[in-house]
Design a protein around this motif. Structure first.
Motif, PDB file in Angstrom:
ATOM      1  N   UNK A 329       0.758  -1.148  -0.012  1.00 46.52           N
ATOM      2  CA  UNK A 329      -0.073   0.072  -0.181  1.00 46.52           C
ATOM      3  C   UNK A 329       0.821   1.401   0.063  1.00 46.52           C
ATOM      4  N   UNK A 330       0.430   2.178  -0.788  1.00 46.52           N
ATOM      5  CA  UNK A 330       1.239   3.491  -0.668  1.00 46.52           C
ATOM      6  C   UNK A 330       0.360   4.645  -0.605  1.00 46.52           C
ATOM      7  N   UNK A 331       0.741   5.672   0.153  1.00 41.79           N
ATOM      8  CA  UNK A 331      -0.017   6.885   0.431  1.00 41.79           C
ATOM      9  C   UNK A 331       1.183   8.010   0.502  1.00 41.79           C
ATOM     10  N   UNK A 332       1.180   8.851  -0.313  1.00 42.75           N
ATOM     11  CA  UNK A 332       2.254  10.029   0.078  1.00 42.75           C
ATOM     12  C   UNK A 332       1.965  10.839   1.172  1.00 42.75           C
ATOM     13  N   UNK A 333       0.930  10.951   1.373  1.00 43.59           N
ATOM     14  CA  UNK A 333       0.475  11.898   2.530  1.00 43.59           C
ATOM     15  C   UNK A 333       0.764  11.308   3.846  1.00 43.59           C
ATOM     16  N   UNK A 334       0.914   9.882   4.104  1.00 42.26           N
ATOM     17  CA  UNK A 334       1.638   9.229   5.214  1.00 42.26           C
ATOM     18  C   UNK A 334       2.985   9.069   5.089  1.00 42.26           C
ATOM     19  N   UNK A 335       3.746   9.660   4.123  1.00 45.85           N
ATOM     20  CA  UNK A 335       5.208   9.116   3.818  1.00 45.85           C
ATOM     21  C   UNK A 335       5.854   9.965   4.964  1.00 45.85           C
ATOM     22  N   UNK A 336       6.597   9.367   5.909  1.00 50.49           N
ATOM     23  CA  UNK A 336       7.036   9.971   7.000  1.00 50.49           C
ATOM     24  C   UNK A 336       8.684  10.380   6.613  1.00 50.49           C
ATOM     25  N   UNK A 337       9.325   9.801   5.784  1.00 51.45           N
ATOM     26  CA  UNK A 337      10.603   9.706   5.498  1.00 51.45           C
ATOM     27  C   UNK A 337      10.766  10.984   4.606  1.00 51.45           C
ATOM     28  N   UNK A 338      11.095  12.059   5.117  1.00 50.15           N
ATOM     29  CA  UNK A 338      11.269  13.442   4.493  1.00 50.15           C
ATOM     30  C   UNK A 338      12.678  13.471   3.626  1.00 50.15           C
ATOM     31  N   UNK A 339      13.626  12.691   3.854  1.00 48.07           N
ATOM     32  CA  UNK A 339      14.927  12.575   3.298  1.00 48.07           C
ATOM     33  C   UNK A 339      14.623  11.767   1.908  1.00 48.07           C
ATOM     34  N   UNK A 340      13.797  10.799   2.099  1.00 48.85           N
ATOM     35  CA  UNK A 340      13.319  10.068   0.893  1.00 48.85           C
ATOM     36  C   UNK A 340      12.749  10.869  -0.172  1.00 48.85           C
ATOM     37  N   UNK A 341      11.922  11.575   0.326  1.00 50.32           N
ATOM     38  CA  UNK A 341      11.096  12.802  -0.553  1.00 50.32           C
ATOM     39  C   UNK A 341      12.102  13.544  -1.290  1.00 50.32           C
ATOM     40  N   UNK A 342      12.987  14.029  -0.398  1.00 54.05           N
ATOM     41  CA  UNK A 342      13.932  15.063  -1.102  1.00 54.05           C
ATOM     42  C   UNK A 342      14.679  14.384  -1.840  1.00 54.05           C
ATOM     43  N   UNK A 343      15.152  13.067  -1.794  1.00 56.67           N
ATOM     44  CA  UNK A 343      16.128  12.313  -2.923  1.00 56.67           C
ATOM     45  C   UNK A 343      15.422  12.279  -3.940  1.00 56.67           C
ATOM     46  N   UNK A 344      14.094  11.709  -3.740  1.00 55.86           N
ATOM     47  CA  UNK A 344      13.264  11.362  -5.034  1.00 55.86           C
ATOM     48  C   UNK A 344      12.954  12.610  -5.906  1.00 55.86           C
ATOM     49  N   UNK A 345      12.614  13.832  -5.162  1.00 54.98           N
ATOM     50  CA  UNK A 345      12.589  15.126  -6.079  1.00 54.98           C
ATOM     51  C   UNK A 345      13.822  15.329  -6.707  1.00 54.98           C
ATOM     52  N   UNK A 346      14.920  15.230  -6.081  1.00 49.84           N
ATOM     53  CA  UNK A 346      16.054  15.480  -6.899  1.00 49.84           C
ATOM     54  C   UNK A 346      16.350  14.665  -8.276  1.00 49.84           C
ATOM     55  N   UNK A 347      16.073  13.322  -7.844  1.00 54.43           N
ATOM     56  CA  UNK A 347      15.979  12.518  -9.001  1.00 54.43           C
ATOM     57  C   UNK A 347      15.015  12.801 -10.148  1.00 54.43           C
ATOM     58  N   UNK A 348      13.732  13.206  -9.763  1.00 57.53           N
ATOM     59  CA  UNK A 348      12.851  13.607 -10.897  1.00 57.53           C
ATOM     60  C   UNK A 348      13.360  14.938 -11.409  1.00 57.53           C
ATOM     61  N   UNK A 349      13.918  15.791 -10.933  1.00 48.34           N
ATOM     62  CA  UNK A 349      14.205  16.946 -11.712  1.00 48.34           C
ATOM     63  C   UNK A 349      15.504  16.687 -12.348  1.00 48.34           C
TER      64      UNK A 349
END
Length: 434
Positions: A329-349
């Motif tokens: 199951x996946x829900x971005x709103x419940x994603x607590x790993x902020x570093x993962x979000x930052x790394x993934x955004x860097x990859x996407x950009x």
């Protein structure tokens, strides 16, 4: 109706007449409470006046519950680590459709300004902010509060926009592409030669997932969408488009790939989750990230909700072991790993800079047209992202959207199968909605 809601509705009516005449999740902006007040507030003498247009969810229900409000306030005093951003574009997500119906638990109670993503220009910088400056073009990802002209946001939840990226693209990137990337690469472990089933392949997440699949060699993509959208999604990378409205997508996939698929991305819920699980090959992964089958009308439909959850997949760990399958199951709103979000955004950009991904903008709507924007997404007319623009609509502005599909609204399979039954239950559903 409370006094605040009455004042908000009265102000909205006045504003409308004037215009006619001429997955801890990303935290909300610290100043969101002030931004969510109904009515207008005047700045103190000598203070700089800051007009602000905002879309406020005043209660749960239909499109009319999201109202445009305009107020004049003092320029916010930034705290350490905060930015003042002039918002240029905002993303509209399925989560906001759920929130309007009272089905999204992460949104504060009304009155509240919705909007999880947006893009704009930094107008002021708080203390301790070293990597952002006035004039920077930024993407913002927060829990709520982006549907307004100016927003105070944590600097750590902003991302510098690449030079060629438009504000509309910046607003369309975060939620859809973070969701698609994390499901495919973090959970699905997609690799060369694998196959993926993407439901709602013409939607924001669907198009993002399809583009990301193209970054891996020899990935086969099955995509469900109404026939009028097939040409577009094939051009975007879908290998096998399937019109689930006229065909059984399970049978169509079995004809092409008798053993099934390796990954299923399921935003539907209900009986479609069971079908997705059955379509998995051994060692396959089903990733559930939504329950679109619950949403069949403007307002909350208790009958549709009950039906979706009644048909939801229920399975034991023993059966998973015996089948050699995985259910996630996946829900971005419940994603607590902020570093993962930052790394993934860097990859996407970085992928954007390489030309490997590019958000598809279906249409843009001014704040005054938020009801039309929600309706377009709700009825599944969109191919790509629906974007909201804070700037006032000019009289000469024309609708900036792709042509409407010739077919009727693109609905989930469960909805299509139940249309005849829905007609017979109209009075019952109406009573429940009331």
């Amino acid at each position: 109706m409370s006094g605040e809601e009455a004042a908000a509705e009265q102000q909205q009516e006045q504003q409308t007449e004037q215009e006619k005449k001429p997955d801890e999740p990303p935290p909300p902006a610290p100043s969101s409470d002030a931004a969510q007040e109904s009515g207008s507030s005047s700045p103190a003498a000598g203070e700089e006046a800051l007009p602000c247009r905002a879309l406020v969810l005043t209660g749960y229900g239909g499109y009319d519950k999201v109202k445009l409000q305009v107020k004049t306030q003092s320029k916010p005093q930034l705290k350490g680590g905060e930015l003042l951003v002039r918002v240029k574009a905002c993303g509209l997500n399925f989560a906001e459709l759920l929130a309007r119906q009272g089905l999204y638990e992460l949104l504060p109670s009304p009155p509240v300004i919705m909007g999880m993503e947006g893009s704009g220009v930094v107008e002021a910088v708080g203390e301790d902010v070293k990597d952002r400056k006035v004039g920077d073009r930024v993407i913002v990802l927060i829990r709520s509060g982006m549907w307004q002209e100016v927003a105070v946001v944590p600097a750590e939840h902003t991302f510098l926009m690449p030079e060629p990226m438009s504000f509309e693209e910046g607003a369309a990137l975060p939620v859809n592409y973070l969701t698609a990337y994390m499901m495919l690469f973090e959970m699905g472990n997609i690799r060369p030669g694998k196959s993926v089933l993407i439901h709602m392949a013409a939607g924001g997440v669907g198009i993002a997932a399809t583009q990301l699949c193209q970054t891996v060699q020899d990935v086969t993509v099955f995509g469900t969408a109404s026939a009028s959208k097939h040409e577009t999604i094939v051009q975007g990378g879908v290998t096998h488009p399937i019109d689930y409205r006229t065909k059984d997508y399970v049978e169509e996939i079995r004809k092409i790939s008798p053993k099934g698929v390796d990954i299923v991305l399921d935003p539907l819920g209900g009986s479609d989750t069971q079908k997705g699980y059955n379509l998995l090959k051994p060692m396959g992964t089903l990733i559930v990230f939504g329950a679109a089958n619950c949403v069949t009308g403007q307002k909350k439909n208790l009958l549709a909700m009950a039906k979706t959850w009644y048909n939801q997949l229920s399975i034991t760990t023993l059966k998973l072991m015996q089948a050699n399958k995985a259910v996630c199951g996946f829900h971005l709103g419940h994603m607590s790993d902020e570093q993962l979000i930052i790394r993934t955004m860097a990859t996407l950009l970085e992928l954007y800079g390489q030309g490997k991904i590019k958000p598809r903008i279906d249409s843009t709507y001014h704040f005054e047209e938020v009801g039309d924007a929600m309706r377009r997404m709700h009825e599944r007319h969109n191919i790509g992202k629906v974007v909201l623009l804070p700037e006032p609509k000019k009289e000469e502005d024309k609708p900036k959207s792709n042509p409407e599909p010739e077919e009727a609204a693109d609905k989930t399979e469960a909805t299509v199968n139940e249309e005849k039954k829905e007609a017979a239950n109209t009075e019952e559903v109406k009573a429940e909605e009331d």
